[in-house]
Design a protein around this motif. Structure first.
Motif, PDB file in Angstrom:
ATOM      1  N   ALA A 224       0.840  -1.208   0.000  1.00 19.15           N
ATOM      2  CA  ALA A 224       0.000   0.000   0.000  1.00 19.15           C
ATOM      3  C   ALA A 224       0.873   1.256   0.000  1.00 19.15           C
ATOM      4  N   TYR A 225       1.892   1.282   0.865  1.00 24.30           N
ATOM      5  CA  TYR A 225       2.768   2.460   0.927  1.00 24.30           C
ATOM      6  C   TYR A 225       3.558   2.633  -0.379  1.00 24.30           C
ATOM      7  N   HIS A 226       3.997   1.524  -0.962  1.00 25.63           N
ATOM      8  CA  HIS A 226       4.739   1.599  -2.227  1.00 25.63           C
ATOM      9  C   HIS A 226       3.842   2.160  -3.330  1.00 25.63           C
ATOM     10  N   ALA A 227       2.608   1.692  -3.406  1.00 26.05           N
ATOM     11  CA  ALA A 227       1.670   2.211  -4.398  1.00 26.05           C
ATOM     12  C   ALA A 227       1.397   3.691  -4.140  1.00 26.05           C
ATOM     13  N   TRP A 228       1.247   4.086  -2.874  1.00 27.34           N
ATOM     14  CA  TRP A 228       1.003   5.481  -2.535  1.00 27.34           C
ATOM     15  C   TRP A 228       2.177   6.355  -2.968  1.00 27.34           C
ATOM     16  N   ASP A 229       3.410   5.889  -2.719  1.00 25.07           N
ATOM     17  CA  ASP A 229       4.599   6.640  -3.129  1.00 25.07           C
ATOM     18  C   ASP A 229       4.654   6.842  -4.639  1.00 25.07           C
TER      19      ASP A 229
ATOM     20  N   ILE B 190      -2.967   5.658  -6.501  1.00 22.95           N
ATOM     21  CA  ILE B 190      -3.902   5.784  -5.390  1.00 22.95           C
ATOM     22  C   ILE B 190      -4.927   4.652  -5.376  1.00 22.95           C
ATOM     23  N   LYS B 191      -5.370   4.233  -6.545  1.00 24.77           N
ATOM     24  CA  LYS B 191      -6.379   3.162  -6.626  1.00 24.77           C
ATOM     25  C   LYS B 191      -5.839   1.864  -6.003  1.00 24.77           C
TER      26      LYS B 191
ATOM     27  N   ALA C  93      -6.735  -0.171  -2.461  1.00 19.21           N
ATOM     28  CA  ALA C  93      -7.079  -1.605  -2.460  1.00 19.21           C
ATOM     29  C   ALA C  93      -6.190  -2.378  -1.491  1.00 19.21           C
ATOM     30  N   PHE C  94      -4.886  -2.098  -1.506  1.00 18.66           N
ATOM     31  CA  PHE C  94      -3.976  -2.784  -0.586  1.00 18.66           C
ATOM     32  C   PHE C  94      -4.276  -2.412   0.868  1.00 18.66           C
ATOM     33  N   MET C  95      -4.587  -1.145   1.104  1.00 18.25           N
ATOM     34  CA  MET C  95      -4.883  -0.717   2.472  1.00 18.25           C
ATOM     35  C   MET C  95      -6.176  -1.353   2.966  1.00 18.25           C
TER      36      MET C  95
END
Length: 127
Positions: free
Chosen positions: A94-99, A103-104, A108-110
């Motif tokens: 989730a953090y890697h995708a956010w970085d 965002i989508k 989903a990961f979060m």
């Protein structure tokens, strides 16, 4: 003294050996001669992933969520109880995708992370 030696041995990643026996003479309070065998004891820090988990936490502190996620994914396949590392892996994803401003996928990961935490903590709840 034995516990101290075992702790130092596990930290230094030295093989720990134990003399076990299969036949114990209760009346003499000693093992039957010749029934002893040497048993190699696995390092508990490696079995439960404590050393590698620390590497994952260190990578998270350096904002390397992809690397930390890889460490936690590896731990999921190697430890007897992987639930904690599954949650940490999802959190890192989730953090890697956010970085990466994805965002989508971050959402989903979060969401999956929260669902896993809820799922794993259901058995602990007291009503």
């Amino acid at each position: 003294m034995s516990v101290g030696c075992a702790l130092v041995g596990s930290l230094l990643e030295v093989d720990l050996l134990y003399v076990a026996n299969d036949d114990y003479l209760k009346d003499l309070r000693r093992p039957r001669p010749g029934s002893e065998r040497i048993v190699k004891i696995s390092n508990p820090l490696q079995v439960f992933g404590d050393i590698e988990a620390q590497l994952g936490f260190d990578l998270m502190q350096e904002y390397d969520y992809r690397g930390a996620g890889w460490v936690f994914e590896k731990l999921c396949r190697s430890v007897p109880e992987p639930r904690k590392f599954e949650v940490l892996k999802l959190l890192c994803q989730a953090y890697h995708a956010w970085d990466n401003l994805d965002i989508k996928n971050a959402f989903a990961f979060m969401r999956e992370t929260v669902e896993r935490i809820d799922q794993y903590s259901r058995g602990r709840r007291q009503v």
